[in-house]
Motif scaffolding. Structure first.
Motif, PDB file in Angstrom:
ATOM      1  N   ILE A  62       0.834  -1.201   0.000  1.00 24.54           N
ATOM      2  CA  ILE A  62       0.000   0.000   0.000  1.00 24.54           C
ATOM      3  C   ILE A  62       0.871   1.255   0.000  1.00 24.54           C
ATOM      4  N   LEU A  63       1.926   1.269   0.824  1.00 26.56           N
ATOM      5  CA  LEU A  63       2.832   2.426   0.856  1.00 26.56           C
ATOM      6  C   LEU A  63       3.474   2.649  -0.507  1.00 26.56           C
ATOM      7  N   ARG A  64       3.915   1.566  -1.141  1.00 25.14           N
ATOM      8  CA  ARG A  64       4.531   1.697  -2.470  1.00 25.14           C
ATOM      9  C   ARG A  64       3.513   2.182  -3.506  1.00 25.14           C
ATOM     10  N   ASP A  65       2.274   1.705  -3.389  1.00 18.18           N
ATOM     11  CA  ASP A  65       1.222   2.160  -4.300  1.00 18.18           C
ATOM     12  C   ASP A  65       0.959   3.658  -4.137  1.00 18.18           C
ATOM     13  N   TYR A  66       0.922   4.121  -2.880  1.00 16.36           N
ATOM     14  CA  TYR A  66       0.739   5.558  -2.646  1.00 16.36           C
ATOM     15  C   TYR A  66       1.871   6.350  -3.304  1.00 16.36           C
ATOM     16  N   GLU A  67       3.104   5.882  -3.125  1.00 19.20           N
ATOM     17  CA  GLU A  67       4.230   6.605  -3.715  1.00 19.20           C
ATOM     18  C   GLU A  67       4.165   6.577  -5.235  1.00 19.20           C
ATOM     19  N   ASP A  68       3.760   5.457  -5.818  1.00 18.53           N
ATOM     20  CA  ASP A  68       3.624   5.370  -7.276  1.00 18.53           C
ATOM     21  C   ASP A  68       2.605   6.376  -7.802  1.00 18.53           C
ATOM     22  N   LYS A  69       1.556   6.622  -7.013  1.00 18.59           N
ATOM     23  CA  LYS A  69       0.503   7.529  -7.452  1.00 18.59           C
ATOM     24  C   LYS A  69       0.784   8.987  -7.094  1.00 18.59           C
ATOM     25  N   LEU A  70       1.348   9.227  -5.918  1.00 16.46           N
ATOM     26  CA  LEU A  70       1.502  10.589  -5.422  1.00 16.46           C
ATOM     27  C   LEU A  70       2.910  11.164  -5.597  1.00 16.46           C
ATOM     28  N   ASN A  71       3.914  10.317  -5.572  1.00 15.78           N
ATOM     29  CA  ASN A  71       5.308  10.712  -5.807  1.00 15.78           C
ATOM     30  C   ASN A  71       5.853  11.777  -4.854  1.00 15.78           C
ATOM     31  N   PHE A  72       5.359  11.842  -3.623  1.00 14.27           N
ATOM     32  CA  PHE A  72       5.849  12.851  -2.689  1.00 14.27           C
ATOM     33  C   PHE A  72       7.336  12.665  -2.382  1.00 14.27           C
ATOM     34  N   TYR A  73       7.743  11.451  -2.117  1.00 18.11           N
ATOM     35  CA  TYR A  73       9.151  11.202  -1.802  1.00 18.11           C
ATOM     36  C   TYR A  73      10.039  11.518  -3.004  1.00 18.11           C
ATOM     37  N   LYS A  74       9.626  11.066  -4.159  1.00 22.37           N
ATOM     38  CA  LYS A  74      10.401  11.307  -5.381  1.00 22.37           C
ATOM     39  C   LYS A  74      10.555  12.808  -5.636  1.00 22.37           C
ATOM     40  N   LYS A  75       9.489  13.561  -5.452  1.00 22.03           N
ATOM     41  CA  LYS A  75       9.539  15.008  -5.665  1.00 22.03           C
ATOM     42  C   LYS A  75      10.451  15.675  -4.632  1.00 22.03           C
ATOM     43  N   ASP A  76      10.372  15.233  -3.384  1.00 26.93           N
ATOM     44  CA  ASP A  76      11.239  15.799  -2.351  1.00 26.93           C
ATOM     45  C   ASP A  76      12.711  15.524  -2.645  1.00 26.93           C
ATOM     46  N   ARG A  77      13.018  14.313  -3.106  1.00 28.32           N
ATOM     47  CA  ARG A  77      14.407  13.972  -3.441  1.00 28.32           C
ATOM     48  C   ARG A  77      14.912  14.842  -4.591  1.00 28.32           C
ATOM     49  N   LYS A  78      14.066  15.061  -5.583  1.00 22.89           N
ATOM     50  CA  LYS A  78      14.446  15.895  -6.724  1.00 22.89           C
ATOM     51  C   LYS A  78      14.709  17.329  -6.272  1.00 22.89           C
ATOM     52  N   LEU A  79      13.823  17.859  -5.435  1.00 19.23           N
ATOM     53  CA  LEU A  79      14.004  19.211  -4.920  1.00 19.23           C
ATOM     54  C   LEU A  79      15.275  19.303  -4.084  1.00 19.23           C
ATOM     55  N   TYR A  80      15.528  18.308  -3.260  1.00 17.41           N
ATOM     56  CA  TYR A  80      16.742  18.285  -2.444  1.00 17.41           C
ATOM     57  C   TYR A  80      17.987  18.356  -3.322  1.00 17.41           C
ATOM     58  N   LYS A  81      18.027  17.557  -4.380  1.00 15.17           N
ATOM     59  CA  LYS A  81      19.172  17.567  -5.283  1.00 15.17           C
ATOM     60  C   LYS A  81      19.339  18.930  -5.956  1.00 15.17           C
ATOM     61  N   GLU A  82      18.224  19.547  -6.335  1.00 12.56           N
ATOM     62  CA  GLU A  82      18.296  20.870  -6.950  1.00 12.56           C
ATOM     63  C   GLU A  82      18.830  21.905  -5.957  1.00 12.56           C
ATOM     64  N   LEU A  83      18.424  21.799  -4.703  1.00 11.35           N
ATOM     65  CA  LEU A  83      18.897  22.748  -3.689  1.00 11.35           C
ATOM     66  C   LEU A  83      20.384  22.546  -3.383  1.00 11.35           C
ATOM     67  N   VAL A  84      20.819  21.289  -3.347  1.00 12.89           N
ATOM     68  CA  VAL A  84      22.246  21.021  -3.148  1.00 12.89           C
ATOM     69  C   VAL A  84      23.042  21.616  -4.305  1.00 12.89           C
ATOM     70  N   ILE A  99      12.173  27.953  -8.075  1.00 14.75           N
ATOM     71  CA  ILE A  99      10.888  28.489  -7.604  1.00 14.75           C
ATOM     72  C   ILE A  99       9.829  28.352  -8.683  1.00 14.75           C
ATOM     73  N   GLU A 100      10.190  28.625  -9.917  1.00 14.20           N
ATOM     74  CA  GLU A 100       9.239  28.519 -11.037  1.00 14.20           C
ATOM     75  C   GLU A 100       8.745  27.081 -11.204  1.00 14.20           C
ATOM     76  N   LYS A 101       9.648  26.101 -11.045  1.00 14.47           N
ATOM     77  CA  LYS A 101       9.256  24.698 -11.161  1.00 14.47           C
ATOM     78  C   LYS A 101       8.253  24.308 -10.082  1.00 14.47           C
ATOM     79  N   MET A 102       8.376  24.941  -8.917  1.00 14.92           N
ATOM     80  CA  MET A 102       7.512  24.583  -7.793  1.00 14.92           C
ATOM     81  C   MET A 102       6.121  25.181  -7.893  1.00 14.92           C
ATOM     82  N   SER A 103       5.961  26.222  -8.682  1.00 10.21           N
ATOM     83  CA  SER A 103       4.645  26.871  -8.749  1.00 10.21           C
ATOM     84  C   SER A 103       3.741  26.284  -9.784  1.00 10.21           C
TER      85      SER A 103
END
Length: 103
Positions: A62-84, A99-103
């Protein structure tokens, strides 16, 4: 379960725990956060070890299904890499792109 899977589920649990049923949440938290064995969880809940195993396995799916549909973790990791990257190469233009990508 391998270490990478344990880490993955622990992270997904942080993101999606509120979406689980109380029983799923309890079993997954006991197993992944409290480091209790299947036997200990079964005894505490007066169910079989197999029932705990099945619920944990289903909860992980169920947790993996939520991530497949919502991608919150994936998006956070991408943002983290961009900030680094931004820290290494800061310009107002690069900040504006993020900032533009986030809006």
């Amino acid at each position: 379960m391998e270490l990478n899977e344990m880490i993955e589920i622990g992270i997904l649990l942080d993101y999606y725990k509120p979406l689980l049923t109380e029983k799923q949440k309890k079993y997954l938290v006991d197993y992944f956060e409290e480091d209790l064995s299947l036997t200990e969880i079964a005894e505490m809940n007066e169910v079989s070890r197999q029932a705990v195993y099945d619920n944990i396995k289903r909860g992980c799916k169920i947790l993996r299904d939520y991530e497949d549909k919502l991608n919150f973790y994936k998006k956070d990791r991408k943002l983290y890499k961009e900030l680094v990257n931004l820290r290494k190469n800061f310009t107002k233009a690069n900040l504006d792109k993020i900032i533009e990508k986030m809006s």
